[in-house]
Design a protein around this motif. Structure first.
Motif, PDB file in Angstrom:
ATOM      1  N   ILE A 150       0.940  -0.988  -0.145  1.00 48.30           N
ATOM      2  CA  ILE A 150       0.361   0.326  -0.137  1.00 48.30           C
ATOM      3  C   ILE A 150       1.625   0.959  -0.300  1.00 48.30           C
ATOM      4  CG2 ILE A 150      -1.606  -1.248   1.319  1.00 48.30           C
ATOM      5  CD1 ILE A 150      -1.183   0.140   3.855  1.00 48.30           C
ATOM      6  N   ASP A 151       0.392   2.138   0.124  1.00 51.09           N
ATOM      7  CA  ASP A 151       0.748   3.811  -0.580  1.00 51.09           C
ATOM      8  C   ASP A 151       1.412   3.955   1.596  1.00 51.09           C
ATOM      9  OD1 ASP A 151       2.242   6.283  -0.087  1.00 51.09           O
ATOM     10  OD2 ASP A 151       0.009   6.945  -2.135  1.00 51.09           O
ATOM     11  N   GLU A 152       2.686   4.584   1.495  1.00 52.34           N
ATOM     12  CA  GLU A 152       2.918   4.377   3.285  1.00 52.34           C
ATOM     13  C   GLU A 152       2.529   6.253   2.898  1.00 52.34           C
ATOM     14  OE1 GLU A 152       4.652   1.853   5.166  1.00 52.34           O
ATOM     15  OE2 GLU A 152       4.297   0.080   4.509  1.00 52.34           O
ATOM     16  N   SER A 153       2.432   6.658   2.327  1.00 51.76           N
ATOM     17  CA  SER A 153       2.596   8.448   2.012  1.00 51.76           C
ATOM     18  C   SER A 153       1.712   8.846   3.152  1.00 51.76           C
ATOM     19  CB  SER A 153       2.814   8.952   0.907  1.00 51.76           C
ATOM     20  OG  SER A 153       3.321   8.507  -0.022  1.00 51.76           O
ATOM     21  N   PRO A 154       2.559   9.677   4.424  1.00 47.43           N
ATOM     22  CA  PRO A 154       1.555  10.910   5.244  1.00 47.43           C
ATOM     23  C   PRO A 154       0.537  11.545   4.770  1.00 47.43           C
ATOM     24  CG  PRO A 154       3.934  10.221   5.815  1.00 47.43           C
ATOM     25  CD  PRO A 154       4.500   9.684   4.678  1.00 47.43           C
ATOM     26  N   LEU A 155      -0.660  11.412   4.805  1.00 44.26           N
ATOM     27  CA  LEU A 155      -1.408  12.278   4.245  1.00 44.26           C
ATOM     28  C   LEU A 155      -1.314  14.171   4.608  1.00 44.26           C
ATOM     29  CD1 LEU A 155      -4.807  10.587   5.201  1.00 44.26           C
ATOM     30  CD2 LEU A 155      -3.615  10.582   3.078  1.00 44.26           C
ATOM     31  N   GLN A 156      -1.493  14.709   3.916  1.00 47.55           N
ATOM     32  CA  GLN A 156      -1.438  16.125   4.486  1.00 47.55           C
ATOM     33  C   GLN A 156      -1.823  16.163   5.873  1.00 47.55           C
ATOM     34  OE1 GLN A 156       0.827  18.461   2.536  1.00 47.55           O
ATOM     35  NE2 GLN A 156      -0.144  19.739   3.833  1.00 47.55           N
ATOM     36  N   GLY A 157      -0.602  16.983   6.770  1.00 49.97           N
ATOM     37  CA  GLY A 157      -0.775  17.759   8.146  1.00 49.97           C
ATOM     38  C   GLY A 157      -1.675  16.288   9.160  1.00 49.97           C
ATOM     39  N   GLU A 158      -1.136  14.851   9.000  1.00 49.04           N
ATOM     40  CA  GLU A 158      -1.596  13.536   9.595  1.00 49.04           C
ATOM     41  C   GLU A 158      -0.348  13.776  10.382  1.00 49.04           C
ATOM     42  OE1 GLU A 158      -3.278   9.895   8.297  1.00 49.04           O
ATOM     43  OE2 GLU A 158      -0.910   9.876   7.172  1.00 49.04           O
ATOM     44  N   ARG A 159      -0.627  13.536  11.630  1.00 50.75           N
ATOM     45  CA  ARG A 159      -0.079  13.453  12.864  1.00 50.75           C
ATOM     46  C   ARG A 159       0.417  11.752  12.481  1.00 50.75           C
ATOM     47  NH1 ARG A 159       1.055  17.585  16.329  1.00 50.75           N
ATOM     48  NH2 ARG A 159       0.403  20.109  15.567  1.00 50.75           N
ATOM     49  N   PRO A 160       1.594  11.840  13.489  1.00 52.74           N
ATOM     50  CA  PRO A 160       2.106  10.277  13.513  1.00 52.74           C
ATOM     51  C   PRO A 160       0.998   9.660  14.097  1.00 52.74           C
ATOM     52  CG  PRO A 160       3.845  11.881  14.665  1.00 52.74           C
ATOM     53  CD  PRO A 160       2.820  12.566  13.710  1.00 52.74           C
ATOM     54  N   ARG A 161       0.859   9.510  15.349  1.00 53.22           N
ATOM     55  CA  ARG A 161      -0.527   8.554  16.120  1.00 53.22           C
ATOM     56  C   ARG A 161      -1.390   8.416  14.725  1.00 53.22           C
ATOM     57  NH1 ARG A 161      -2.281   8.325  21.049  1.00 53.22           N
ATOM     58  NH2 ARG A 161      -1.184  10.447  21.609  1.00 53.22           N
ATOM     59  N   ALA A 162      -2.097   9.097  14.265  1.00 58.29           N
ATOM     60  CA  ALA A 162      -2.822   8.986  13.363  1.00 58.29           C
ATOM     61  C   ALA A 162      -2.515   8.059  12.090  1.00 58.29           C
ATOM     62  CB  ALA A 162      -3.932  10.427  12.538  1.00 58.29           C
ATOM     63  N   HIS A 163      -1.049   8.464  11.616  1.00 60.49           N
ATOM     64  CA  HIS A 163      -0.987   7.795  10.709  1.00 60.49           C
ATOM     65  C   HIS A 163      -0.624   6.328  10.655  1.00 60.49           C
ATOM     66  CE1 HIS A 163       1.471   7.588   6.605  1.00 60.49           C
ATOM     67  NE2 HIS A 163       2.943   6.828   7.593  1.00 60.49           N
ATOM     68  N   ALA A 164      -0.400   6.443  12.170  1.00 62.17           N
ATOM     69  CA  ALA A 164       0.052   4.696  12.283  1.00 62.17           C
ATOM     70  C   ALA A 164      -1.017   3.955  12.340  1.00 62.17           C
ATOM     71  CB  ALA A 164       0.562   4.544  13.486  1.00 62.17           C
ATOM     72  N   VAL A 165      -2.541   4.425  13.032  1.00 63.41           N
ATOM     73  CA  VAL A 165      -3.431   4.122  13.112  1.00 63.41           C
ATOM     74  C   VAL A 165      -4.388   3.569  11.541  1.00 63.41           C
ATOM     75  CG1 VAL A 165      -6.520   4.230  13.801  1.00 63.41           C
ATOM     76  CG2 VAL A 165      -4.591   4.388  15.214  1.00 63.41           C
ATOM     77  N   ARG A 166      -4.338   4.320  10.672  1.00 62.77           N
ATOM     78  CA  ARG A 166      -5.070   4.281   9.440  1.00 62.77           C
ATOM     79  C   ARG A 166      -3.844   2.757   8.830  1.00 62.77           C
ATOM     80  NH1 ARG A 166      -2.866   6.324   4.024  1.00 62.77           N
ATOM     81  NH2 ARG A 166      -1.423   7.464   5.391  1.00 62.77           N
TER      82      ARG A 166
END
Length: 201
Positions: free
Chosen positions: A42-58
């Protein structure tokens, strides 16, 4: 025929949505060997403005759903580990320059490691949990940094280090889950798998 007893339905198999040998080794501590291992892409690039916690969960949830496409009748376990320095998401180090930048940033300071897991059952229900660990590194000398880079343990690791390797010698304080920093928080994993009907030691 009359009197025949129908066989009991078989329990769903557990599929690990990760080719990481570290996660397989950690699962083994719970007495679990997954029936299959599915490497997700999958594309593991962070979303615009995404923080570390939310990034891991998503990412954990997206990996679980991606693995379910090839194993729809299985229970899927997926995880993602993110190293955060403030609001910044540190990358997985694929080259020495990136590893050097990450380690220079972490040297002598605290950072957070977010290790998210997702368990997806065949009925489409997804259970999620997050482990948050605070890690503090000693201030690294130039020689320590060069020696660690030369050893190559950083390759492919979030934040440019592997706590299960010699980088543990840089850690002078940790609050949270050591297994979460390695890549699979065992307390949260055990709880979610038991809730999904998996027999866990």
């Amino acid at each position: 025929m009359a009197g025949e007893v129908s066989p009991a339905p078989s329990s769903p198999q557990l599929v690990l949505a990760s080719a990481s040998p570290r996660r397989q080794e950690l699962l083994a501590r719970l007495g679990i060997t997954p029936a299959r291992v599915v490497a997700t892409d999958i594309d593991e690039s962070p979303l615009q403005g995404e923080r570390p916690r939310a990034h891991a969960v998503r990412l954990a949830a997206e990996k679980a759903r991606a693995a379910a496409l090839s194993a729809p009748d299985a229970i899927i376990l997926a995880g993602d580990t993110v190293v955060g320095a403030g609001a910044r998401i540190l990358p997985k180090a694929e080259d020495e320059a990136t590893a050097r930048q990450c380690l220079a940033l972490l040297s002598g300071r605290r950072h957070r490691v977010f290790s998210a897991i997702a368990v997806l059952t065949p009925d489409g229900r997804i259970r999620e949990a997050l482990s948050e660990t605070i890690v503090r590194f000693k201030r690294l000398s130039e020689q320590e940094l060069e020696d660690y880079l030369a050893a190559g343990e950083w390759r492919g690791k979030a934040g440019g280090y592997a706590i299960q390797g010699s980088a543990e010698g840089f850690c002078d304080w940790l609050s949270g889950s050591h297994s979460g920093v390695v890549g699979l928080p065992l307390f949260e994993t055990r709880r979610l798998l038991r809730a999904a009907g998996i027999d866990v030691r």
